[in-house]
Each structure stands twice: as C-alpha cells, then as structure tokens.
Design a protein around this motif. Structure first.
Motif, mmCIF file in Angstrom:
data_model
loop_
_atom_site.group_PDB
_atom_site.id
_atom_site.type_symbol
_atom_site.label_atom_id
_atom_site.label_comp_id
_atom_site.label_asym_id
_atom_site.label_seq_id
_atom_site.Cartn_x
_atom_site.Cartn_y
_atom_site.Cartn_z
ATOM 1 N N GLY A 190 -6.705 -5.973 -5.158
ATOM 2 C CA GLY A 190 -7.212 -5.224 -6.113
ATOM 3 C C GLY A 190 -6.126 -5.661 -7.472
ATOM 4 N N THR A 191 -5.354 -6.257 -7.972
ATOM 5 C CA THR A 191 -4.280 -6.826 -9.228
ATOM 6 C C THR A 191 -5.366 -7.359 -9.980
ATOM 7 O OG1 THR A 191 -3.873 -9.295 -7.693
ATOM 8 C CG2 THR A 191 -2.973 -6.358 -7.207
ATOM 9 N N GLN A 192 -7.098 -7.791 -9.835
ATOM 10 C CA GLN A 192 -7.320 -9.292 -10.766
ATOM 11 C C GLN A 192 -6.771 -8.190 -12.220
ATOM 12 O OE1 GLN A 192 -8.506 -6.796 -8.749
ATOM 13 N NE2 GLN A 192 -10.837 -6.666 -9.110
ATOM 14 N N ASP A 193 -6.347 -6.286 -12.681
ATOM 15 C CA ASP A 193 -6.044 -6.656 -13.878
ATOM 16 C C ASP A 193 -4.922 -7.137 -14.228
ATOM 17 O OD1 ASP A 193 -9.012 -4.984 -13.418
ATOM 18 O OD2 ASP A 193 -8.200 -3.145 -12.924
ATOM 19 N N CYS A 194 -4.305 -7.219 -13.817
ATOM 20 C CA CYS A 194 -2.708 -7.553 -14.182
ATOM 21 C C CYS A 194 -2.701 -8.619 -15.446
ATOM 22 C CB CYS A 194 -1.989 -8.190 -13.154
ATOM 23 S SG CYS A 194 -1.507 -7.004 -11.789
ATOM 24 N N ASP A 195 -2.141 -8.616 -16.314
ATOM 25 C CA ASP A 195 -2.161 -9.318 -17.521
ATOM 26 C C ASP A 195 -1.839 -10.992 -17.010
ATOM 27 O OD1 ASP A 195 -1.819 -7.126 -19.058
ATOM 28 O OD2 ASP A 195 0.247 -7.526 -19.170
ATOM 29 N N ASP A 196 -1.563 -11.779 -16.123
ATOM 30 C CA ASP A 196 -1.146 -12.478 -15.869
ATOM 31 C C ASP A 196 -2.211 -13.116 -14.233
ATOM 32 O OD1 ASP A 196 0.230 -11.497 -13.208
ATOM 33 O OD2 ASP A 196 2.020 -12.488 -12.703
ATOM 34 N N ALA A 197 -2.940 -12.597 -14.007
ATOM 35 C CA ALA A 197 -3.994 -12.851 -12.663
ATOM 36 C C ALA A 197 -4.931 -13.201 -14.110
ATOM 37 C CB ALA A 197 -4.510 -10.766 -12.521
ATOM 38 N N ILE A 198 -5.507 -13.776 -12.436
ATOM 39 C CA ILE A 198 -6.909 -14.718 -13.058
ATOM 40 C C ILE A 198 -8.058 -14.146 -13.001
ATOM 41 C CG2 ILE A 198 -8.002 -17.452 -12.127
ATOM 42 C CD1 ILE A 198 -5.348 -17.905 -13.396
ATOM 43 N N ASN A 199 -9.138 -14.014 -13.639
ATOM 44 C CA ASN A 199 -10.597 -13.388 -14.283
ATOM 45 C C ASN A 199 -11.178 -14.305 -13.295
ATOM 46 O OD1 ASN A 199 -10.481 -14.743 -16.745
ATOM 47 N ND2 ASN A 199 -9.315 -13.451 -16.925
ATOM 48 N N MET B 102 -15.518 -4.462 -7.309
ATOM 49 C CA MET B 102 -15.037 -3.719 -7.708
ATOM 50 C C MET B 102 -14.767 -2.355 -6.378
ATOM 51 S SD MET B 102 -17.905 -2.865 -10.831
ATOM 52 C CE MET B 102 -17.143 -1.184 -11.086
ATOM 53 N N MET B 103 -15.622 -3.240 -5.067
ATOM 54 C CA MET B 103 -15.356 -2.452 -3.799
ATOM 55 C C MET B 103 -15.079 -2.980 -2.908
ATOM 56 S SD MET B 103 -19.878 -1.281 -3.120
ATOM 57 C CE MET B 103 -20.367 -3.042 -3.147
ATOM 58 N N LEU B 104 -14.102 -3.956 -2.902
ATOM 59 C CA LEU B 104 -13.610 -4.827 -2.475
ATOM 60 C C LEU B 104 -12.360 -4.562 -1.721
ATOM 61 C CD1 LEU B 104 -13.773 -8.020 -1.145
ATOM 62 C CD2 LEU B 104 -12.738 -8.387 -2.607
ATOM 63 N N PRO B 105 -11.684 -3.628 -3.198
ATOM 64 C CA PRO B 105 -10.132 -3.930 -2.146
ATOM 65 C C PRO B 105 -10.001 -2.271 -1.098
ATOM 66 C CG PRO B 105 -9.928 -3.873 -4.645
ATOM 67 C CD PRO B 105 -11.314 -3.995 -4.235
ATOM 68 N N ASP B 106 -11.496 -1.903 -1.905
ATOM 69 C CA ASP B 106 -11.559 -0.380 -0.787
ATOM 70 C C ASP B 106 -12.350 -0.577 0.269
ATOM 71 O OD1 ASP B 106 -10.372 1.800 -2.793
ATOM 72 O OD2 ASP B 106 -12.200 1.884 -3.907
ATOM 73 N N TYR B 107 -12.385 -1.389 0.889
ATOM 74 C CA TYR B 107 -13.224 -1.828 2.533
ATOM 75 C C TYR B 107 -12.203 -2.625 3.071
ATOM 76 C CZ TYR B 107 -16.283 -4.373 4.741
ATOM 77 O OH TYR B 107 -16.392 -4.953 6.436
ATOM 78 N N PHE B 108 -11.446 -3.178 1.931
ATOM 79 C CA PHE B 108 -10.479 -3.764 2.782
ATOM 80 C C PHE B 108 -9.404 -2.490 3.360
ATOM 81 C CE2 PHE B 108 -10.653 -8.358 1.238
ATOM 82 C CZ PHE B 108 -11.995 -8.270 2.430
ATOM 83 N N SER B 109 -8.843 -2.146 2.589
ATOM 84 C CA SER B 109 -7.910 -0.709 2.997
ATOM 85 C C SER B 109 -7.971 0.208 4.054
ATOM 86 C CB SER B 109 -7.539 0.087 1.318
ATOM 87 O OG SER B 109 -6.338 1.257 1.812
ATOM 88 N N SER B 110 -9.160 0.021 4.402
ATOM 89 C CA SER B 110 -10.487 1.014 5.167
ATOM 90 C C SER B 110 -10.258 0.024 6.401
ATOM 91 C CB SER B 110 -11.447 0.754 4.938
ATOM 92 O OG SER B 110 -12.197 0.248 4.563
ATOM 93 N N ILE B 111 -10.407 -0.805 6.203
ATOM 94 C CA ILE B 111 -10.102 -1.946 7.327
ATOM 95 C C ILE B 111 -8.797 -1.821 8.007
ATOM 96 C CG2 ILE B 111 -10.095 -4.530 8.259
ATOM 97 C CD1 ILE B 111 -13.368 -2.607 8.370
ATOM 98 N N ASN B 112 -8.348 -2.198 7.164
ATOM 99 C CA ASN B 112 -6.505 -2.098 7.259
ATOM 100 C C ASN B 112 -6.156 -0.837 8.100
ATOM 101 O OD1 ASN B 112 -3.602 -2.958 7.190
ATOM 102 N ND2 ASN B 112 -3.440 -2.607 5.355
ATOM 103 N N LYS B 113 -6.882 0.650 7.699
ATOM 104 C CA LYS B 113 -6.187 1.563 9.050
ATOM 105 C C LYS B 113 -6.521 1.423 9.998
ATOM 106 C CE LYS B 113 -5.214 3.630 3.696
ATOM 107 N NZ LYS B 113 -5.523 4.871 2.977
ATOM 108 N N GLU B 114 -8.373 1.605 9.689
ATOM 109 C CA GLU B 114 -8.974 1.350 10.775
ATOM 110 C C GLU B 114 -8.017 0.345 12.314
ATOM 111 O OE1 GLU B 114 -13.606 0.710 12.669
ATOM 112 O OE2 GLU B 114 -12.876 0.502 10.696
ATOM 113 N N LYS B 115 -8.200 -0.680 11.702
ATOM 114 C CA LYS B 115 -7.461 -1.967 13.046
ATOM 115 C C LYS B 115 -5.719 -1.923 12.727
ATOM 116 C CE LYS B 115 -11.663 -3.918 13.322
ATOM 117 N NZ LYS B 115 -12.351 -3.676 14.374
#
Length: 249
Positions: A96-105, A127-140
């Motif tokens: 979820g860091t694609q909005d950073c200045d040095d990030a690859i878009n 747009m949904m990917l970071p939240d999904y990975f975060s939920s999987i990280n917490k669930e597992k």
C-alpha cells in the motif's frame, strides 16, 4: 574492483605459487615459437615476457575481463530494468505504498502490461489489495510488518481461494513476471540432460516418455522433497483393483 588490482594479483600469485611448490615444479616461460616465414607478415607479433610473473599477470587480467564481460552481457539486458520495476510495483502495491514519491506506478510498467492485463480492472483491485493482505495477515497470525518478497505475496494470495478470484488481474501480473525467461539456463540444462537420458540404447523412446523422464531429472532437488509413501497411497486409492492387489491404504 579489488580483484583487478596489481596488489591483489601479487597476493594471489604468491599464494598459489606457495601452495604449488609441493605439487609441481617451478613454472617456466614457454618457448617462443617462430611462425613460418610465409606467414610472418600476416600473423600478429607474438608477445615475449621477461618473467613468468608477467605472463601470468596478463593471463590473469585477461580472464577477469572476460568473466566480467560475460556477466555484463548476460545480466545487463534490456528486459532487466523493466522486470525490476515490475517487482517494485508488485511489492509497493502489496504494502500500500504506491502513493509515495519514489514508488513505481502503473504507467512505468505499461510496456509490460500490453495486451495481457486489463489495466482498469487492475487499478480497482489495487485499491482493495492492502486491506485484503492485512486481514489475511491478522487471520493467519503471520506477523508480517512489511512484504519484501514476491513469494510472500503468492503465499497471501494462496491463503484463500477468494484471493485469486478477487485479484485476478493482479495474479496474472505476478504469473507473467514469474514466467519471464530472464536467462536461458533452464533450456541449456535441458539440452545437456538430453544427451544423458536419450542414449544409443534408448533411441526408440517416445517423446512423451522422454518428457516424463527429463523433467524429474532436471528438477531432482524438488523431487527429493516428495513423500513417496503419500504418492504411493494416492496412486493405490484411486483404483479398486489397486486396492485389492496392494491392500488397503
């Protein structure tokens, strides 16, 4: 580069010479060969060395330069910078860091997406990917603070079947990235194996059997990890005749 210095060569030369004293005679300069008189004008003048040190000095640096040139030609290909950008894009979107200045878009890897990826759908998935990975990280209870490997992204997507369905274009992007042949090592290895597998005595082997034999031979490291007991049990359990012959599993 340290190995391309005279000081390093001197240390290397003296070390090898010291270890070789008990194994062989002292090195000597090769005899200077004179070309036939009719070729004197066409052949380059042969180099003459005053000492064996000078001879090995030139050979050492010639070998080092050849190795470096080979590495440059192999790894400094036009596809490499693009693949690096794709890898950074996959990891930045996963974190979820694609909005950073040095990030690859997504514009930076547009060349990689041509005709294969639905860009509009991919943008929605990101747009949904970071939240999904975060939920999987917490669930597992994986305890991930930051995703730094493509393999980790694959594990998170494989954690639930929903992930591959929901993020179809993102999975396709990862698949394309992982299947790009960066080098020809695998293909070259296959041809080397062919000489060992299809010998004169096996010249009548069918193409299908040849494929079945070569693949396990090439990937023997992965084959060694298989549990043969579970493979045999699975093989027996799929047929009633096998169960009768081999016994219940």
């Amino acid at each position: 580069m340290r190995i391309k210095t005279n000081e390093y060569f001197t240390i290397f030369y003296e070390g090898v010479r010291g270890e070789a004293k008990l194994l062989t005679n002292e090195p000597s300069l090769p005899r200077t060969r004179k070309p036939p008189s009719r070729f004197v004008d066409s052949l380059p003048t042969s180099l003459s060395y005053e000492s064996i040190y000078d001879l090995y000095h030139d050979e050492y640096f010639e070998i080092i330069n050849n190795i470096l040139n080979s590495l440059d030609s192999r790894f400094k290909q036009s596809i490499f910078p693009l693949l690096c950008k794709v890898e950074q894009f996959i990891l930045s979107t996963a974190n979820g860091t694609q909005d950073c200045d040095d990030a690859i878009n997504i514009i930076d890897i547009d060349e990689f997406l041509t005709d294969d990826i639905n860009v509009d759908r991919l943008n929605l998935e990101l747009m949904m990917l970071p939240d999904y990975f975060s939920s999987i990280n917490k669930e597992k209870k994986l305890g991930l603070k930051k995703i730094t490997k493509i393999s980790t992204v694959c594990e998170l997507l494989n954690a639930q079947q929903l992930g591959k369905t929901m993020f179809y274009e993102y999975c396709k992007l990862i698949t394309l990235y992982l299947t790009v042949p960066v080098t020809t090592a695998t293909a070259e290895r296959s041809f080397s194996v062919l000489n060992r597998i299809k010998t004169y005595l096996r010249c009548t082997m069918s193409q299908q059997r040849l494929n079945h034999v070569i693949i396990p031979h090439i990937h023997k490291d992965k084959l060694d990890l298989l549990d043969l007991n579970s493979v045999c049990s699975d093989f027996i359990s799929k047929n009633e005749n096998r169960k009768t012959f081999f016994g219940a599993v």
